[in-house]
Design a protein around this motif. Structure first.
Motif, PDB file in Angstrom:
ATOM      1  N   SER A 138     -16.871 -55.222  33.431  1.00 44.17           N
ATOM      2  CA  SER A 138     -16.314 -55.831  32.222  1.00 44.17           C
ATOM      3  C   SER A 138     -14.926 -55.294  31.901  1.00 44.17           C
ATOM      4  N   SER A 139     -14.670 -54.020  32.201  1.00 43.72           N
ATOM      5  CA  SER A 139     -13.342 -53.442  31.975  1.00 43.72           C
ATOM      6  C   SER A 139     -13.093 -52.342  32.992  1.00 43.72           C
ATOM      7  N   ILE A 140     -11.833 -52.097  33.263  1.00 43.60           N
ATOM      8  CA  ILE A 140     -11.456 -51.086  34.247  1.00 43.60           C
ATOM      9  C   ILE A 140     -11.576 -49.698  33.608  1.00 43.60           C
ATOM     10  N   ASN A 141     -12.225 -48.797  34.322  1.00 40.08           N
ATOM     11  CA  ASN A 141     -12.390 -47.420  33.853  1.00 40.08           C
ATOM     12  C   ASN A 141     -11.077 -46.663  34.021  1.00 40.08           C
ATOM     13  N   LEU A 142     -10.501 -46.196  32.910  1.00 43.77           N
ATOM     14  CA  LEU A 142      -9.225 -45.483  32.941  1.00 43.77           C
ATOM     15  C   LEU A 142      -9.393 -43.974  32.821  1.00 43.77           C
ATOM     16  N   ALA A 143     -10.625 -43.475  32.979  1.00 41.41           N
ATOM     17  CA  ALA A 143     -10.856 -42.032  32.930  1.00 41.41           C
ATOM     18  C   ALA A 143     -10.077 -41.351  34.054  1.00 41.41           C
ATOM     19  N   LYS A 144      -9.609 -40.119  33.775  1.00 43.91           N
ATOM     20  CA  LYS A 144      -8.768 -39.396  34.729  1.00 43.91           C
ATOM     21  C   LYS A 144      -9.554 -38.327  35.478  1.00 43.91           C
ATOM     22  N   SER A 145      -9.048 -37.995  36.651  1.00 44.48           N
ATOM     23  CA  SER A 145      -9.630 -36.916  37.442  1.00 44.48           C
ATOM     24  C   SER A 145      -9.267 -35.578  36.809  1.00 44.48           C
ATOM     25  N   ASN A 146      -9.869 -34.519  37.283  1.00 45.10           N
ATOM     26  CA  ASN A 146      -9.584 -33.189  36.751  1.00 45.10           C
ATOM     27  C   ASN A 146      -8.180 -32.707  37.081  1.00 45.10           C
ATOM     28  N   SER A 147      -7.508 -33.384  38.007  1.00 42.11           N
ATOM     29  CA  SER A 147      -6.115 -33.034  38.282  1.00 42.11           C
ATOM     30  C   SER A 147      -5.193 -33.541  37.185  1.00 42.11           C
ATOM     31  N   GLY A 148      -5.711 -34.469  36.363  1.00 43.90           N
ATOM     32  CA  GLY A 148      -4.960 -34.934  35.198  1.00 43.90           C
ATOM     33  C   GLY A 148      -4.064 -36.114  35.432  1.00 43.90           C
ATOM     34  N   GLY A 149      -3.873 -36.547  36.690  1.00 43.51           N
ATOM     35  CA  GLY A 149      -2.941 -37.627  36.951  1.00 43.51           C
ATOM     36  C   GLY A 149      -3.615 -38.921  37.363  1.00 43.51           C
ATOM     37  N   MET A 150      -4.278 -38.903  38.506  1.00 48.92           N
ATOM     38  CA  MET A 150      -4.874 -40.130  39.045  1.00 48.92           C
ATOM     39  C   MET A 150      -6.110 -40.543  38.262  1.00 48.92           C
ATOM     40  N   ASN A 166       4.311 -40.434  42.960  1.00 47.84           N
ATOM     41  CA  ASN A 166       4.795 -41.022  41.712  1.00 47.84           C
ATOM     42  C   ASN A 166       4.771 -42.555  41.741  1.00 47.84           C
ATOM     43  N   PRO A 167       5.375 -43.201  42.752  1.00 49.20           N
ATOM     44  CA  PRO A 167       5.327 -44.675  42.792  1.00 49.20           C
ATOM     45  C   PRO A 167       3.912 -45.232  42.937  1.00 49.20           C
ATOM     46  N   SER A 168       3.119 -44.627  43.818  1.00 45.43           N
ATOM     47  CA  SER A 168       1.786 -45.172  44.081  1.00 45.43           C
ATOM     48  C   SER A 168       0.894 -45.069  42.855  1.00 45.43           C
ATOM     49  N   ASN A 169       0.947 -43.952  42.155  1.00 42.46           N
ATOM     50  CA  ASN A 169       0.117 -43.781  40.958  1.00 42.46           C
ATOM     51  C   ASN A 169       0.541 -44.725  39.842  1.00 42.46           C
ATOM     52  N   ALA A 170       1.846 -44.908  39.675  1.00 45.84           N
ATOM     53  CA  ALA A 170       2.345 -45.793  38.612  1.00 45.84           C
ATOM     54  C   ALA A 170       1.866 -47.227  38.831  1.00 45.84           C
ATOM     55  N   VAL A 171       1.898 -47.695  40.070  1.00 45.99           N
ATOM     56  CA  VAL A 171       1.483 -49.073  40.353  1.00 45.99           C
ATOM     57  C   VAL A 171      -0.024 -49.227  40.171  1.00 45.99           C
ATOM     58  N   GLU A 172      -0.804 -48.274  40.652  1.00 43.95           N
ATOM     59  CA  GLU A 172      -2.250 -48.359  40.487  1.00 43.95           C
ATOM     60  C   GLU A 172      -2.627 -48.383  39.005  1.00 43.95           C
ATOM     61  N   CYS A 173      -2.021 -47.485  38.225  1.00 46.77           N
ATOM     62  CA  CYS A 173      -2.356 -47.407  36.801  1.00 46.77           C
ATOM     63  C   CYS A 173      -1.838 -48.614  36.033  1.00 46.77           C
ATOM     64  N   ALA A 174      -0.653 -49.121  36.397  1.00 47.36           N
ATOM     65  CA  ALA A 174      -0.125 -50.310  35.737  1.00 47.36           C
ATOM     66  C   ALA A 174      -1.064 -51.497  35.936  1.00 47.36           C
TER      67      ALA A 174
END
Length: 529
Positions: free
Chosen positions: A497-509, A329-337
């Motif tokens: 040019s921009s960060i890819n925010l596509a998600k993995s098939n697990s739906g989270g990362m 939970n903490p690691s994913n939130a920081v990476e995505c933020a």
């Protein structure tokens, strides 16, 4: 003799499998008679189930299952649904009001957990807390977690260890910046995951490394292996496995989940068990008598007769569950933020200015600064809302028939609060797919927290089965993001040019780990421990 045994089994295997399927079907048919007594008109809306197996064919054919469920609810225009898997009514929810009914008004009725292959193995036969069904074992563990492991006094007691890991990860990123071989590129997923696991490992075992470690502060081979095992286990903890809805099929491991879980647990046990055994020996022979970490706390717990409260089996299982609980939970939130902030330079700049104004540039940000870092915390909140680490919260199992809102929820139902659906509900959120941290700021300047009791999104959960370590989880998440923002200048790699925010098939990362260029922005002396 071995040849004869092999040949015999090869002939018998189809018969045995067919027999188990017949027995399973017979069991399902018997239980199905109860379903006929349920007033179907009062169940939440859902797809028409097949006879006996319900909607199990759909979850096999339409992977990932979470996406099928959310698309189904969207097509049916409903915020609560009923999907029958075998004899289990699975109830996904995307409405905060209904979610609050489940976890506030009727919390006592939905305080249990399902029995699954993965949770059975990971919890040592249900002797821990997070995945354990409601009962005396869960009550015992809840008391220990709240009163002894994660109390406010214990949180203060462990602050030095948290500070060490905040300093170490800053030192490690600093060394990555100066690594000519990698061109100053930093893998933020690796950084955030290893920070979270290093910190949790330090709190439990009072060590960062199982082996010799690395001089640059990075993970050694042992830590990489353990972290990979942790995320493999987390991926399967509540996966939609057919055998969990038809338990007699578990022995066949049809989807391969069991072998992966067993392999992951062997790695965890390889590192944890020797440390637990040695520490218990030290306490028993008197060579250790002072608590230094959470393992010591667990071992030294005594009842009124001065007997150990926790068994060796419970302690070993708890060390694994604690590692799992502190990782994703903490690691994913920081990476995505950070990924979102690089795509929104104004947000990034505002967060950096806040940290500079509060801390300055002559020292590193500390935990004591967190109450003043409101905008940084809004960035974390927005990451929790928009980029939850898993699609659904762990299932809540109904212990009796209940009416929630206008719907009948049968005993034994699995209630799944959708982290994705709650956090992106267009009836609740303005521009739900846009990263807007300022949406949480109040005119009165009141302090921002990461918990969300109204369940408009889920960070750590609420109610009886909510996370007992909210303060720790909040602290480590904000601290990591604040250190990264304060200590380094972040930019996109060349030709991006921009960060890819596509998600993995697990739906989270994120589908691709976040890799950024980093440069130190503070005096070099501050990066050395």
């Amino acid at each position: 003799m071995d040849y004869i045994s092999t040949v015999s089994w090869s002939h018998l295997q189809p018969f045995v499998i067919s027999l188990f399927i017949m027995i399973s079907s017979f069991t399902i048919i018997i239980k199905a008679f109860r379903n006929h007594s349920i007033d179907k008109s009062k169940l939440p809306p859902g797809p028409k189930p097949w006879p006996i197996v319900g909607n199990l064919p759909e979850i096999v054919a339409r992977r990932p299952v979470f996406r099928w469920i959310h698309n189904l609810m969207k097509e049916m225009n409903t915020e609560i649904a009923c999907i029958r898997l075998g004899n289990v009514h699975v109830i996904p929810v995307t409405c905060p009001t209904i979610a609050c009914e489940f976890l506030k008004k009727y919390d006592a009725d939905f305080a249990s957990r399902p029995l699954t292959m993965a949770t059975d193995i990971m919890s040592g036969g249900y002797v821990t807390i997070a995945v354990v069904p409601f009962g005396e074992q869960w009550k015992k563990m809840r008391r220990i977690f709240v009163n002894d492991l994660f109390s406010s006094l214990r949180h203060q007691w462990l602050q030095d260890k948290r500070n060490e890991e905040a300093d170490n990860i800053t030192f490690y990123v600093y060394n990555q910046c100066n690594n000519v071989k990698d061109g100053g590129l930093v893998n933020l997923r690796e950084v955030s995951q290893h920070y979270s696991c290093n910190l949790t490992r330090k709190l439990i075992f009072n060590t960062r490394y199982f082996g010799n470690g690395r001089e640059d502060g990075g993970p050694g081979l042992e830590e990489v292996e353990q972290v990979n095992a942790i995320f493999t286990l987390l991926k399967h903890v509540y996966a939609f496995s057919v055998s969990d809805y038809v338990p007699l099929l578990r022995m066949f491991d049809l989807d391969g989940h069991k072998s992966k879980v067993m392999k992951g647990m062997k790695i965890m046990e390889k590192y944890h068990e020797p440390m637990v055994e040695e520490r218990m020996k030290q306490w028993n022979d008197g060579s250790k008598s002072v608590e230094e970490d959470l393992l010591d706390v667990m071992i030294s717990q005594k009842d009124d007769s001065n007997n150990p409260i926790l068994t060796k089996k419970e302690i070993k299982a708890l060390t694994t569950e604690l590692m799992l609980g502190g990782a994703d939970n903490p690691s994913n939130a920081v990476e995505c933020a950070l990924a979102e902030m690089l795509n929104h330079p104004d947000v990034l700049q505002r967060a950096i200015e806040e940290v500079d104004n509060v801390v300055g540039k002559e020292r590193m940000v500390q935990e004591s600064d967190i109450p003043k870092l409101n905008y940084v915390k809004t960035c974390v909140r927005e990451a929790f809302r928009l980029h939850p680490v898993v699609p659904f919260n762990p299932p809540h199992v109904s212990m009796r028939d209940a009416m929630v809102g206008e719907y009948f929820i049968p005993k034994g139902s699995h209630v799944l609060l959708s982290r994705i659906g709650l956090g992106r509900n267009p009836k609740v959120w303005n521009e739900p797919y846009k990263f807007k941290p300022e949406r949480y700021l109040q005119n009165d300047g009141s302090m921002i927290v990461l918990s969300e009791p109204s369940l408009k999104f889920i960070s750590f959960g609420i109610g009886r089965r909510g996370c007992p370590a909210i303060v720790l989880g909040s602290t480590m998440t904000v601290m990591l993001l604040a250190r990264l923002l304060h200590g380094f200048t972040w930019s996109k790699p060349p030709n991006v040019s921009s960060i890819n925010l596509a998600k993995s098939n697990s739906g989270g990362m994120l589908l691709e780990p976040l890799v950024l260029e980093a440069k130190p922005r503070l005096p070099s002396k501050l990066y050395y421990m």
